[in-house]
Design an enzyme around this catalytic site. Structure first.
Site, short mmCIF file in Angstrom:
data_model
loop_
_atom_site.label_atom_id
_atom_site.label_comp_id
_atom_site.label_asym_id
_atom_site.label_seq_id
_atom_site.Cartn_x
_atom_site.Cartn_y
_atom_site.Cartn_z
N ASP A 275 42.54 47.99 37.28
CA ASP A 275 41.40 47.75 38.39
C ASP A 275 40.07 47.24 37.71
OD1 ASP A 275 40.13 48.66 40.94
OD2 ASP A 275 41.98 49.39 41.12
N HIS B 241 40.01 43.59 37.66
CA HIS B 241 39.46 43.24 38.83
C HIS B 241 38.09 42.82 38.78
CE1 HIS B 241 42.64 45.56 41.40
NE2 HIS B 241 43.16 44.69 40.67
#
Length: 410
Positions: free
Chosen positions: A233, A256
């Site tokens: 993430d 991310h």
């Protein structure tokens, strides 16, 4: 993704920042110079019954060492020597009358039994002058429980335990250690002041669910320096109420990217101000530098005074993103009436390669355009030959300088 007084209260932000910079150049922090008192018992967890065999539950021993250190004065050092120490929830609660260092040279293993946790795994609360240093590892053993994560299906899902949480902590350093395979976030910093994270390694597979590297919320004067993060993430996520955040000389990927937000999900969120990300490298991430807020934001807040300078992109899918129509799982009311005001955002000296043609994405709402956005010396190229580098910009007001014409959308 993001969820959710001391002696420095009267200092200016500039002065507080100077304290962290000074601490970074000296030995691990302990602000209290008083000679230590003799604690009520040992601080080496192996002398309290902990066994580094990877099987014996060492929770009680670590909690006993914390109790001994917290009740003493001066500087106290809890020792976690080489070995594999299995534990359940560790609630390291203050206030303490001492300054505490945890010297981590072994590996802490978070049990895969979710019944062993009320909320998080290692949670430090209401403590001043605290540090963790060493060459050891905090291993959340996430692969044992990731199958229980339902957040991709339900955004109001049950949250698995975060690995290392600092709540209401002032003057802290996390240095040299590794965080591995968290069940959820690796590190969560909430309502903290004057925290330095330096030379830390955070690692989880790129497809691991919600394993943010470091999340920051409602905190002031947080510095992340010379740190290497690769997760499933956000490498770093900066949430509402964060001010004076510095990310320096660090690496992100996979993951991310380095994100501000999500903003506006809840009522009464506070502004995000004075964020600087400098001299960093982002490799193989789905996003590079991203600011995201909900299209149907519940709070009226500002995201302002951001500087991104000296960033190298290496095969990043979407290098520069402002997305004020963020809507995971399509749960938003698509009114387009945002309440999050984005202003004074500078992207400077950004170079490298993109894995998609869309190098710059500025997606701002009609009712509240982004103001004061600057693209300065941005030279990021699509790394394949079949499409041209491009920018997609809506309702962004600012200027471009030293930018190839395909990206000069403002």
């Amino acid at each position: 993704m993001g969820f959710s007084s001391g002696n420095f209260a009267t200092m200016t932000l500039a002065a507080a920042a100077a304290v962290v910079v000074l601490a970074a150049s000296t030995s691990p922090a302990v602000a209290n110079p008083a000679a230590p008192s003799v604690p009520a018992g040992p601080l080496d967890i192996t002398k309290l019954g902990a066994r580094g065999d990877g099987k014996t539950d060492s929770t009680k021993a670590i909690m006993q060492a914390w109790k001994h250190a917290c009740a003493a004065t001066g500087t106290q050092k809890i020792l976690i020597p080489p070995g594999d120490f299995l534990t359940g929830a560790l609630d390291l609660v203050g206030p303490c009358t001492s300054s505490i260092i945890i010297r981590l040279d072994g590996t802490l293993l978070g049990t895969g039994d979710l019944n062993a946790y009320k909320k998080n795994w290692i949670e430090v609360q209401h403590v001043n002058d605290f540090s963790i240093n060493g060459h050891g590892t905090i291993d959340g053993q996430g692969p044992l429980v990731w199958k229980h994560n339902q957040c991709a299906k339900n955004y109001n899902c049950k949250i698995l335990p975060n690995s290392l949480v600092l709540d209401y902590v002032t003057n802290a350093q996390i240095r040299g250690i590794t965080l591995l395979n968290s069940k959820f976030f690796h590190m969560n910093i909430f309502e903290c002041k004057n925290v330095l994270v330096e030379k830390v390694t955070i690692t989880a597979p790129g497809d691991s669910p919600n394993t943010d590297g470091i999340h920051i919320g409602d905190s002031t004067n947080i510095t992340i320096k010379d740190t290497n993060i690769g997760t499933g993430d956000d490498c770093i996520s900066i949430g509402p109420g964060s001010k004076t955040i510095r990310v320096k000389g660090s690496r992100c990927g996979p993951g991310h990217g380095i994100s501000v937000g999500s903003l506006g999900r809840y009522k009464d969120e506070k502004d995000v101000e004075d964020v600087q990300v400098t001299d960093c490298t982002i490799v193989g991430a789905t996003n590079g530098l991203r600011i995201k807020s909900y299209e149907d934001s519940k709070s009226a807040l500002k995201a302002c005074k951001f500087l991104y300078d000296g960033i190298t992109m290496d095969n990043v899918s979407f290098p520069i993103v402002i997305d004020q129509k963020y809507c995971p799982n399509n749960i938003c009311v698509k009114s387009g009436a945002s309440k999050v005001a984005v202003s004074d955002i500078v992207f400077k000296n950004i170079r490298g390669t993109s894995n998609t043609p869309e190098v710059v994405t500025l997606n701002c709402p009609n009712n509240l355009p982004c103001q004061g956005v600057q693209l300065i010396n941005v030279d990021v190229k699509y790394n394949k030959a079949d499409n041209k580098t491009m920018a997609v910009c809506h309702n962004a007001i600012g200027k471009s300088s030293g930018v190839v014409k395909e990206l000069a959308c403002i």
